[in-house]
Scaffold this active site. Structure first.
Site, mmCIF file in Angstrom:
data_model
loop_
_atom_site.group_PDB
_atom_site.id
_atom_site.type_symbol
_atom_site.label_atom_id
_atom_site.label_comp_id
_atom_site.label_asym_id
_atom_site.label_seq_id
_atom_site.Cartn_x
_atom_site.Cartn_y
_atom_site.Cartn_z
ATOM 1 N N HIS A 113 -6.451 -6.423 -1.561
ATOM 2 C CA HIS A 113 -5.516 -5.377 -1.047
ATOM 3 C C HIS A 113 -4.411 -6.608 -0.128
ATOM 4 O O HIS A 113 -2.925 -6.066 -0.805
ATOM 5 C CB HIS A 113 -5.796 -4.531 -1.208
ATOM 6 C CG HIS A 113 -4.736 -3.613 -0.238
ATOM 7 N ND1 HIS A 113 -4.187 -2.378 -1.260
ATOM 8 C CD2 HIS A 113 -4.311 -2.676 0.863
ATOM 9 C CE1 HIS A 113 -3.478 -1.701 -0.554
ATOM 10 N NE2 HIS A 113 -3.906 -1.736 1.027
ATOM 11 N N GLU A 114 -4.322 -7.711 0.254
ATOM 12 C CA GLU A 114 -3.847 -7.943 1.033
ATOM 13 C C GLU A 114 -3.238 -9.132 0.308
ATOM 14 O O GLU A 114 -4.079 -10.586 0.812
ATOM 15 C CB GLU A 114 -4.329 -8.187 1.956
ATOM 16 C CG GLU A 114 -3.925 -6.883 3.445
ATOM 17 C CD GLU A 114 -5.285 -6.991 4.532
ATOM 18 O OE1 GLU A 114 -5.316 -7.947 4.944
ATOM 19 O OE2 GLU A 114 -5.935 -5.802 5.284
ATOM 20 N N SER A 147 0.880 -1.100 0.260
ATOM 21 C CA SER A 147 -0.409 -0.016 0.138
ATOM 22 C C SER A 147 0.939 1.415 -0.066
ATOM 23 O O SER A 147 1.605 1.136 -1.016
ATOM 24 C CB SER A 147 -0.951 -0.297 1.332
ATOM 25 O OG SER A 147 -1.752 0.971 0.432
ATOM 26 N N CYS A 170 -4.924 0.436 -4.727
ATOM 27 C CA CYS A 170 -4.196 0.127 -5.529
ATOM 28 C C CYS A 170 -3.823 -0.595 -6.279
ATOM 29 O O CYS A 170 -3.194 -1.455 -6.294
ATOM 30 C CB CYS A 170 -2.509 0.291 -4.468
ATOM 31 S SG CYS A 170 -2.769 1.468 -3.072
ATOM 32 N N ASP A 183 -7.983 -6.062 -5.642
ATOM 33 C CA ASP A 183 -8.155 -4.896 -5.170
ATOM 34 C C ASP A 183 -8.236 -3.335 -6.167
ATOM 35 O O ASP A 183 -7.607 -2.887 -7.707
ATOM 36 C CB ASP A 183 -6.518 -4.023 -4.410
ATOM 37 C CG ASP A 183 -6.264 -3.206 -4.007
ATOM 38 O OD1 ASP A 183 -7.047 -2.306 -3.265
ATOM 39 O OD2 ASP A 183 -4.509 -2.441 -4.239
#
Length: 471
Positions: A445-446, A196, A391, A388
């Site tokens: 995202h993760e 991120s 980003c 995601d």
């Protein structure tokens, strides 16, 4: 703006951790203290004037027999107490490399990565207690998770950091004290992995470490690898990609053609010129103006365009994954006393983010720093989950293509190829020299939460100073 950034929390100060003042003897010393029933090892580091205070083997999270862990604080300045949690490698700990993990924000705790992504334990099937994560990064490396800047997670005290560049010296100082307290790690290969806002942290930290090495300023940080997961690498690419991704992606197209055209016009007429002015002048005034302009005209309208999770567009705003169970777990006094934490856990407090906002740091670019790191031969992995949005992989790939190094032309023109894990197609990638890019399928995202087996494989390959490759 970034990882778990939209959670306003109150930062609670606890007892103050003492630090080594300039009037104290300039010599390293180690001793033990007990406070509120918790036993700490205390180490005064002469060179940096820092004090490290930590708990040995709390028994929390990592329960593999014979695997050591340490958790506690390092004073990196007057009333500036930075939290770290170290886990020994489960395999070949005496020779395994050392890796530091940083979550983004700015101002989000690295306990997110520890408990939700790549740490020794996770919360499975709704359990209120953690269980062993077989895909933890400490399967291969000695891992240290760091909460920074001050005010983030379990770190507390006075926060003076307002940019990725100003954060770097404090992280370097922590590593210097860590090496002195644990000299067995001094000569180990070192890697830095982040996500991120780590798209800014990673280049800023690693380029700073390399400059300190060149100046002979302290113990050498033997940097061999850098990994950035769903990173905010350059705002010029990132804001445009936010528009493009919501209009056309694999999962859910959330804006229509009219909205796409309108926001693209706003980007070209207002957001892009503001970002270019910021990156030309590098002034806080211009960069803050760019942050406000792009936020109001691009990011805010996009987030209001539909019901979607900014970290995983496949689901609505009530998406429960990854589970937030760990944050409740870290508020339990029985847990905090064992690990030596002195304040209430704050996942993503607003105060650290607000300092970065005053300088408009996210409007800057650290691509020049990143290019310098890649040019130096540090094996660099730029990767992103393809669900995601905040980003997203479109902007990440565009920024990766802009990294300047000997292989740039070949890298930029090279097509993505299937990336497999034990023969299963898990993503698409390309590698040239010291730079690799990976699009991870079916991941938010993760990435390590959604694709743990893939994450561990690319982590190991990168730490082995190799371009990533299929298995």
């Amino acid at each position: 703006m970034f990882s778990q950034m939209f959670l306003p929390l109150v930062f609670a100060l606890g007892s103050v951790l003492t630090y080594a003042s300039p009037t104290q003897p300039l010599q390293d010393r180690s001793y033990h203290v007990e406070r509120d029933g918790t036993k700490y090892v205390v180490f005064d580091h002469a060179q940096t004037g820092a004090r490290m205070e930590f708990v040995n083997n709390s028994g929390i999270c990592e329960t593999t027999p014979g695997v050591n862990q340490y958790s506690g604080y390092l004073s990196v300045g007057d009333n500036m107490n930075m939290w770290f949690w170290f886990f020994e490698a489960r395999n070949n700990a005496s020779s395994a490399p050392l890796v530091a993990w940083f979550n983004g924000g700015p101002g989000c705790s690295s306990m997110i990565g520890l408990f939700q992504e790549n740490g020794p334990c996770q919360f499975y099937n709704g359990s209120s207690e953690p269980s062993i994560n077989p895909y933890s990064f400490n399967e291969y490396a000695n891992m240290i998770y760091i909460d920074q800047p001050i005010g983030t997670g379990f770190s507390y005290g006075t926060d003076t950091v307002d940019s990725a560049a100003s954060a770097a010296p404090f992280v370097w100082k922590l590593l210097q004290a860590f090496y002195t307290q644990f000299p067995q790690y001094e000569s180990r290969d070192f890697g830095l992995f982040t996500e991120s806002y780590g798209g800014m942290y990673g280049p800023a930290f690693t380029s700073y470490f390399e400059s300190q090495n060149a100046a002979g300023a302290g113990e050498n940080v033997k940097l061999v690898a850098l990994g950035i997961n769903n990173g905010w690498l350059d705002s010029i690419y990132a804001y445009k990609a936010q528009i493009d991704f919501l209009y056309n992606n694999t999962w859910r197209n959330i804006i229509d053609e009219s909205t796409y055209n309108s926001l693209t016009d706003s980007y070209n007429s207002d957001c892009l010129p503001a970002l270019q002015q910021c990156q030309k002048s590098n002034s806080d005034t211009d960069c803050s103006a760019a942050l406000n302009t792009c936020g109001q005209e691009i990011e805010d309208p996009l987030q209001q365009a539909g019901d979607f999770d900014v970290y995983d567009v496949r689901s609505g705003s009530n998406d429960p994954n990854p589970p937030a169970t760990y944050s409740t777990y870290l508020t339990q006094s029985s847990v905090t006393s064992k690990i030596g934490a002195k304040v209430q856990y704050q996942e993503c407090p607003e105060a650290p983010y607000d300092k970065f906002a005053t300088t408009g740091d996210d409007s800057r670019t650290y691509l020049e720093n990143l290019s310098t790191v890649v040019q130096s031969g540090v094996q660099t992995l730029i990767w992103a989950g393809d669900a995601d949005w905040i980003c997203n992989w479109y902007g990440v790939l565009d920024a990766a293509n802009a990294i300047e190094y000997d292989g740039q032309d070949e890298f930029k023109s090279k097509a993505l190829s299937p990336y497999t894990v034990n023969g299963v197609h898990k993503g698409d990638y390309k590698s040239v020299g010291s730079l690799s890019f990976l699009r991870a399928f079916a991941a938010g995202h993760e990435v390590p939460y959604y694709q743990p087996e893939l994450a561990l494989q690319v982590f190991i390959q990168t730490m082995q100073k190799k371009a990533i490759s299929s298995t």
